[in-house]
Design a protein around this motif. Structure first.
Motif, PDB file in Angstrom:
ATOM      1  N   GLU A  32      37.589  41.562  62.050  1.00 19.53           N
ATOM      2  CA  GLU A  32      38.257  41.340  60.761  1.00 19.53           C
ATOM      3  C   GLU A  32      37.330  41.784  59.649  1.00 19.53           C
ATOM      4  OE1 GLU A  32      40.474  37.774  58.224  1.00 19.53           O
ATOM      5  OE2 GLU A  32      39.548  37.305  60.146  1.00 19.53           O
ATOM      6  N   THR A  34      36.773  41.440  55.368  1.00 20.28           N
ATOM      7  CA  THR A  34      37.145  40.665  54.184  1.00 20.28           C
ATOM      8  C   THR A  34      36.163  40.987  53.069  1.00 20.28           C
ATOM      9  OG1 THR A  34      37.728  38.464  53.375  1.00 20.28           O
ATOM     10  CG2 THR A  34      35.789  38.624  54.784  1.00 20.28           C
ATOM     11  N   VAL A 122      36.877  34.475  57.487  1.00 16.93           N
ATOM     12  CA  VAL A 122      37.419  35.360  58.533  1.00 16.93           C
ATOM     13  C   VAL A 122      38.146  34.515  59.584  1.00 16.93           C
ATOM     14  CG1 VAL A 122      35.894  37.352  58.238  1.00 16.93           C
ATOM     15  CG2 VAL A 122      35.102  35.412  59.566  1.00 16.93           C
ATOM     16  N   ASP A 124      41.115  34.899  61.132  1.00 18.32           N
ATOM     17  CA  ASP A 124      41.692  35.595  62.289  1.00 18.32           C
ATOM     18  C   ASP A 124      40.620  35.894  63.338  1.00 18.32           C
ATOM     19  OD1 ASP A 124      44.194  35.517  61.181  1.00 18.32           O
ATOM     20  OD2 ASP A 124      44.132  37.575  60.422  1.00 18.32           O
ATOM     21  N   TYR A 125      39.461  36.309  62.872  1.00 14.96           N
ATOM     22  CA  TYR A 125      38.336  36.585  63.778  1.00 14.96           C
ATOM     23  C   TYR A 125      37.955  35.319  64.544  1.00 14.96           C
ATOM     24  CZ  TYR A 125      33.528  37.589  65.210  1.00 14.96           C
ATOM     25  OH  TYR A 125      32.373  37.733  65.915  1.00 14.96           O
TER      26      TYR A 125
END
Length: 162
Positions: A32, A34, A122, A124-125
Protein backbone atom coordinates in the motif's frame (compact mmCIF):
# COMPACT_ATOMS: atom_id res chain seq x y z
CA UNK A 1 -6.95 -49.83 6.86
CA UNK A 2 -3.78 -48.83 5.02
CA UNK A 3 -5.83 -47.10 2.31
CA UNK A 4 -7.72 -45.12 4.96
CA UNK A 5 -4.42 -44.02 6.56
CA UNK A 6 -3.13 -42.96 3.15
CA UNK A 7 -6.33 -41.05 2.34
CA UNK A 8 -6.26 -39.16 5.64
CA UNK A 9 -2.60 -38.32 5.13
CA UNK A 10 -3.20 -37.02 1.60
CA UNK A 11 -6.19 -34.92 2.70
CA UNK A 12 -4.21 -33.39 5.58
CA UNK A 13 -1.25 -32.63 3.31
CA UNK A 14 -3.46 -31.03 0.67
CA UNK A 15 -5.07 -28.89 3.38
CA UNK A 16 -1.62 -27.88 4.65
CA UNK A 17 -0.47 -27.09 1.11
CA UNK A 18 -3.56 -24.98 0.46
CA UNK A 19 -3.21 -23.00 3.67
CA UNK A 20 0.54 -22.52 3.12
CA UNK A 21 -0.02 -21.30 -0.44
CA UNK A 22 -2.75 -18.94 0.75
CA UNK A 23 -0.49 -17.53 3.47
CA UNK A 24 2.38 -16.90 1.04
CA UNK A 25 0.14 -15.40 -1.66
CA UNK A 26 -1.69 -13.11 0.74
CA UNK A 27 1.62 -11.86 2.16
CA UNK A 28 3.14 -11.30 -1.30
CA UNK A 29 0.15 -9.22 -2.37
CA UNK A 30 0.36 -6.96 0.70
CA UNK A 31 1.40 -3.48 -0.37
CA UNK A 32 0.00 0.00 0.00
CA UNK A 33 1.08 3.57 -0.65
CA UNK A 34 -0.05 6.57 1.34
CA UNK A 35 0.94 10.16 1.91
CA UNK A 36 1.78 11.30 5.42
CA UNK A 37 2.51 15.00 6.01
CA UNK A 38 3.20 15.35 2.28
CA UNK A 39 5.71 12.47 2.30
CA UNK A 40 4.95 9.45 0.14
CA UNK A 41 5.13 6.24 2.19
CA UNK A 42 5.16 2.74 0.70
CA UNK A 43 4.49 -0.41 2.70
CA UNK A 44 5.47 -3.71 1.07
CA UNK A 45 6.13 -7.14 2.53
CA UNK A 46 9.59 -7.18 0.90
CA UNK A 47 10.71 -4.22 3.05
CA UNK A 48 10.56 -6.35 6.20
CA UNK A 49 12.96 -9.33 6.52
CA UNK A 50 10.61 -11.32 8.76
CA UNK A 51 7.84 -11.01 6.17
CA UNK A 52 10.21 -12.26 3.46
CA UNK A 53 11.13 -15.18 5.77
CA UNK A 54 7.39 -15.86 6.17
CA UNK A 55 6.88 -16.03 2.39
CA UNK A 56 9.89 -18.29 1.84
CA UNK A 57 8.96 -20.60 4.73
CA UNK A 58 5.39 -21.04 3.54
CA UNK A 59 6.46 -21.50 -0.09
CA UNK A 60 8.83 -24.27 1.05
CA UNK A 61 6.04 -25.84 3.13
CA UNK A 62 3.71 -25.72 0.12
CA UNK A 63 6.21 -27.43 -2.19
CA UNK A 64 7.18 -29.97 0.48
CA UNK A 65 3.53 -30.85 1.17
CA UNK A 66 2.92 -31.62 -2.48
CA UNK A 67 6.15 -33.60 -2.90
CA UNK A 68 5.54 -35.77 0.15
CA UNK A 69 2.22 -36.94 -1.29
CA UNK A 70 4.24 -38.73 -3.98
CA UNK A 71 6.26 -40.76 -1.45
CA UNK A 72 5.05 -44.35 -1.22
CA UNK A 73 4.21 -45.56 2.30
CA UNK A 74 6.73 -48.11 3.52
CA UNK A 75 9.49 -46.92 1.19
CA UNK A 76 12.93 -45.85 2.39
CA UNK A 77 12.05 -42.19 1.81
CA UNK A 78 8.91 -42.50 3.93
CA UNK A 79 11.08 -43.04 7.00
CA UNK A 80 12.38 -39.48 6.68
CA UNK A 81 8.94 -37.95 6.23
CA UNK A 82 8.11 -37.73 9.95
CA UNK A 83 11.44 -36.02 10.69
CA UNK A 84 10.93 -33.65 7.77
CA UNK A 85 7.39 -32.88 8.97
CA UNK A 86 8.77 -31.84 12.35
CA UNK A 87 11.41 -29.63 10.70
CA UNK A 88 8.77 -27.96 8.50
CA UNK A 89 6.59 -27.46 11.58
CA UNK A 90 9.46 -25.73 13.38
CA UNK A 91 10.17 -23.57 10.31
CA UNK A 92 6.53 -22.47 10.14
CA UNK A 93 6.43 -21.80 13.88
CA UNK A 94 9.42 -19.49 13.55
CA UNK A 95 7.90 -17.71 10.57
CA UNK A 96 4.56 -17.13 12.28
CA UNK A 97 6.27 -15.97 15.49
CA UNK A 98 8.61 -13.54 13.71
CA UNK A 99 5.85 -12.12 11.55
CA UNK A 100 3.49 -11.85 14.51
CA UNK A 101 6.05 -9.92 16.52
CA UNK A 102 6.78 -7.44 13.73
CA UNK A 103 3.11 -6.97 12.90
CA UNK A 104 2.41 -6.25 16.58
CA UNK A 105 4.99 -3.47 16.47
CA UNK A 106 3.36 -2.17 13.29
CA UNK A 107 -0.04 -2.17 14.92
CA UNK A 108 0.81 -0.91 18.42
CA UNK A 109 4.24 0.65 18.05
CA UNK A 110 6.78 0.57 20.88
CA UNK A 111 6.72 3.53 23.20
CA UNK A 112 10.00 2.55 24.88
CA UNK A 113 11.86 2.62 21.57
CA UNK A 114 9.92 5.59 20.21
CA UNK A 115 8.40 3.58 17.35
CA UNK A 116 5.00 4.80 16.25
CA UNK A 117 2.26 2.46 15.01
CA UNK A 118 1.77 2.53 11.24
CA UNK A 119 -1.48 0.59 10.80
CA UNK A 120 -3.60 3.72 11.10
CA UNK A 121 -1.92 5.04 7.94
CA UNK A 122 -1.79 1.77 5.93
CA UNK A 123 -4.85 -0.20 7.01
CA UNK A 124 -5.15 -2.35 3.89
CA UNK A 125 -1.52 -3.41 4.22
CA UNK A 126 -1.98 -4.35 7.87
CA UNK A 127 -5.17 -6.24 7.07
CA UNK A 128 -3.35 -8.22 4.37
CA UNK A 129 -0.59 -9.10 6.83
CA UNK A 130 -3.20 -10.17 9.39
CA UNK A 131 -4.88 -12.37 6.76
CA UNK A 132 -1.54 -13.96 5.93
CA UNK A 133 -0.91 -14.60 9.62
CA UNK A 134 -4.31 -16.25 10.02
CA UNK A 135 -3.72 -18.50 6.98
CA UNK A 136 -0.23 -19.24 8.29
CA UNK A 137 -1.59 -20.21 11.68
CA UNK A 138 -4.15 -22.51 10.02
CA UNK A 139 -1.33 -24.14 8.07
CA UNK A 140 0.67 -24.53 11.27
CA UNK A 141 -2.27 -26.22 13.03
CA UNK A 142 -2.73 -28.61 10.09
CA UNK A 143 0.99 -29.45 10.24
CA UNK A 144 0.59 -30.19 13.94
CA UNK A 145 -2.24 -32.57 13.04
CA UNK A 146 -0.06 -34.18 10.36
CA UNK A 147 2.73 -34.74 12.88
CA UNK A 148 0.33 -36.20 15.45
CA UNK A 149 -1.28 -38.46 12.83
CA UNK A 150 2.12 -39.59 11.52
CA UNK A 151 3.26 -40.40 15.05
CA UNK A 152 0.09 -42.41 15.55
CA UNK A 153 0.59 -44.27 12.28
CA UNK A 154 4.22 -45.07 13.14
CA UNK A 155 3.47 -46.11 16.73
CA UNK A 156 0.33 -48.16 15.95
CA UNK A 157 2.18 -51.26 14.64
CA UNK A 158 4.53 -51.11 17.64
CA UNK A 159 1.75 -51.01 20.23
CA UNK A 160 0.02 -54.23 21.23
CA UNK A 161 -2.71 -52.22 22.98
CA UNK A 162 -5.50 -53.27 20.60
Amino acid sequence: MAKLHRLISVVLRLAAAGAAAAAAIIMVTSHESTSLFGIEMNAKYSYTPSFVFFVVAFAVAFAYSLLVILVRPGSTASRLVLLSDVIIGMLLTGAVAATGAISDVGKNGNTHAGWLPICAQVQDYCNHVMGALIAGFVSLVVYFLIIMYSLHAVAEPLCSCH
